[in-house]
Scaffold this motif. Structure first.
Motif, mmCIF file in Angstrom:
data_model
loop_
_atom_site.group_PDB
_atom_site.id
_atom_site.type_symbol
_atom_site.label_atom_id
_atom_site.label_comp_id
_atom_site.label_asym_id
_atom_site.label_seq_id
_atom_site.Cartn_x
_atom_site.Cartn_y
_atom_site.Cartn_z
ATOM 1 N N SER A 57 7.312 -2.222 -2.889
ATOM 2 C CA SER A 57 6.004 -2.869 -2.862
ATOM 3 C C SER A 57 6.088 -4.347 -3.193
ATOM 4 O O SER A 57 5.228 -5.120 -2.819
ATOM 5 C CB SER A 57 5.068 -2.173 -3.852
ATOM 6 N N GLU A 61 2.907 -8.321 0.819
ATOM 7 C CA GLU A 61 1.772 -9.089 0.325
ATOM 8 C C GLU A 61 0.598 -8.148 0.062
ATOM 9 O O GLU A 61 0.489 -7.072 0.665
ATOM 10 C CB GLU A 61 1.358 -10.149 1.343
ATOM 11 N N ALA A 62 -0.282 -8.572 -0.852
ATOM 12 C CA ALA A 62 -1.461 -7.767 -1.153
ATOM 13 C C ALA A 62 -2.474 -7.803 -0.015
ATOM 14 O O ALA A 62 -3.391 -6.988 0.027
ATOM 15 C CB ALA A 62 -2.116 -8.247 -2.445
ATOM 16 N N GLY A 63 -2.301 -8.717 0.905
ATOM 17 C CA GLY A 63 -3.190 -8.862 2.050
ATOM 18 C C GLY A 63 -2.787 -10.091 2.840
ATOM 19 O O GLY A 63 -1.986 -10.914 2.383
ATOM 20 N N LEU A 147 2.946 -6.829 5.603
ATOM 21 C CA LEU A 147 1.935 -5.890 5.143
ATOM 22 C C LEU A 147 2.425 -4.470 5.388
ATOM 23 O O LEU A 147 3.333 -4.225 6.186
ATOM 24 C CB LEU A 147 0.604 -6.123 5.877
ATOM 25 N N GLU A 148 1.804 -3.525 4.690
ATOM 26 C CA GLU A 148 2.114 -2.122 4.929
ATOM 27 C C GLU A 148 1.441 -1.621 6.201
ATOM 28 O O GLU A 148 1.987 -0.759 6.892
ATOM 29 C CB GLU A 148 1.682 -1.280 3.728
ATOM 30 N N ASP A 169 -12.326 -14.831 -6.619
ATOM 31 C CA ASP A 169 -11.105 -14.069 -6.366
ATOM 32 C C ASP A 169 -9.896 -14.801 -6.938
ATOM 33 O O ASP A 169 -9.893 -16.023 -7.100
ATOM 34 C CB ASP A 169 -10.918 -13.844 -4.866
ATOM 35 N N PRO A 268 -3.683 -13.259 -1.333
ATOM 36 C CA PRO A 268 -4.334 -12.542 -2.444
ATOM 37 C C PRO A 268 -3.349 -12.279 -3.576
ATOM 38 O O PRO A 268 -2.180 -11.976 -3.339
ATOM 39 C CB PRO A 268 -4.805 -11.237 -1.789
ATOM 40 N N LYS A 270 -1.254 -10.593 -6.454
ATOM 41 C CA LYS A 270 -0.735 -9.250 -6.685
ATOM 42 C C LYS A 270 -1.050 -8.843 -8.123
ATOM 43 O O LYS A 270 -0.569 -9.467 -9.068
ATOM 44 C CB LYS A 270 0.766 -9.208 -6.445
ATOM 45 N N VAL A 274 -4.030 -2.555 -9.270
ATOM 46 C CA VAL A 274 -5.176 -2.820 -8.384
ATOM 47 C C VAL A 274 -4.740 -2.769 -6.934
ATOM 48 O O VAL A 274 -5.189 -1.938 -6.149
ATOM 49 C CB VAL A 274 -5.833 -4.183 -8.727
ATOM 50 N N ASN A 275 -3.842 -3.684 -6.548
ATOM 51 C CA ASN A 275 -3.317 -3.648 -5.186
ATOM 52 C C ASN A 275 -1.814 -3.405 -5.137
ATOM 53 O O ASN A 275 -1.207 -3.449 -4.081
ATOM 54 C CB ASN A 275 -3.645 -4.950 -4.442
ATOM 55 N N ILE A 276 -1.183 -3.218 -6.308
ATOM 56 C CA ILE A 276 0.236 -2.863 -6.378
ATOM 57 C C ILE A 276 0.364 -1.658 -7.300
ATOM 58 O O ILE A 276 -0.189 -1.657 -8.392
ATOM 59 C CB ILE A 276 1.077 -4.028 -6.926
#
Length: 279
Positions: A57, A61-63, A147-148, A169, A268, A270, A274-276
């Motif tokens: 992960s 990137e988170a987005g 990205l995933e 953000d 965004p 990491k 939250v996103n990881i």
């Protein structure tokens, strides 16, 4: 048992060859002899490889993010009256999806984004051919956001900042720091200086860098004078203070790497949990 009986028993012992064709026939012995360099070497055992390895992960990137141009710093007044130091980032023409990479075509999933329109003669023919393949205008900078999942992205899609980010953000901003040339230990590593009086002969010198006989050398990684700045760095978890669509700028709290006019990469932030994933 005596020694004489042992010697008589050994003298009566006869050795028989395992292959009767080799006994007393030198021709057969020569024909069946195999040199050592012709002996086949057994192949090493090959362990089965697992193709279903879990993705790391940290490499993702988170987005998807965008690229911008650093304009400078200023003070921003919050509605409560608080003064916040912010860096103003502007956006030139660009931030267009130039290529979508998938597991089937490239072996990994990523979105390639282009930024800053330039003249045709500023790019090479391979670069122009890569962009003309999708009918995209000439762009100076191309960067990938791994990205995933790349669902919802297609070539020649324009990315709008206020659709990807909102005020408040947290973002990660990376860029190239200002190059400061060859600097000493005080400026480069925040060393303390020596006495300026009382006969001190070490004012801004580095000082001792190691023992003499043992180890008799300077360890690698020793903090010493050298070239400072001009390297890529990332500042994490910076807050978006203001987004102005009319001026096409965004204000980010704090200082960003580089001088005005420097290229910045905004993604965004990491955040673990939250996103990881935590593991």
């Amino acid at each position: 048992m005596s020694i004489s009986s042992l010697s008589s028993s050994f003298s009566s012992l006869t050795l028989k060859p395992s292959n009767p064709n080799l006994h007393g026939n030198p021709t057969t012995l020569h024909s069946s002899f195999i040199p050592f360099y012709k002996i086949p070497i057994p192949k090493p055992l090959s362990l089965p490889q697992s193709h279903s390895s879990a993705p790391i992960s940290a490499t993702y990137e988170a987005g998807v993010g965008v690229m911008g141009t650093k304009l400078g710093m200023m003070s921003y007044f919050e509605p409560s009256g608080e003064v916040v130091p912010v860096t103003v980032v502007g956006f030139r023409e660009g931030n267009i999806v130039t290529q979508v990479k998938t597991e089937a075509t490239d072996g990994y999933s990523a979105v390639q984004v282009g930024y800053r329109r330039v003249r045709d003669r500023k790019l090479t023919k391979p670069e122009m051919g890569h962009l003309e393949k999708s009918g995209i205008i000439p762009l100076r900078h191309l960067q990938e956001f791994r990205l995933e999942k790349v669902d919802g992205f297609e070539p020649n899609q324009r990315l709008v900042f206020d659709e990807l980010f909102k005020e408040g953000d947290l973002v990660d901003v990376s860029g190239t720091t200002i190059g400061k040339g060859f600097q000493g230990g005080i400026k480069r590593h925040n060393f303390k200086r020596g006495l300026m009086t009382h006969g001190s002969k070490s004012h801004r010198q580095l000082g001792s860098i190691g023992a003499g006989t043992t180890p008799g050398r300077v360890y690698k990684g020793k903090k010493m004078p050298g070239r400072m700045g001009g390297t890529k760095t990332k500042i994490r978890k910076l807050k978006i203070v203001k987004i102005d669509n009319e001026l096409r700028i965004v204000m980010i709290k704090g200082a960003l790497p580089g001088k005005p006019g420097n290229l910045l990469r905004i993604t965004p932030a990491k955040i673990v949990g939250v996103n990881i994933p935590k593991n």
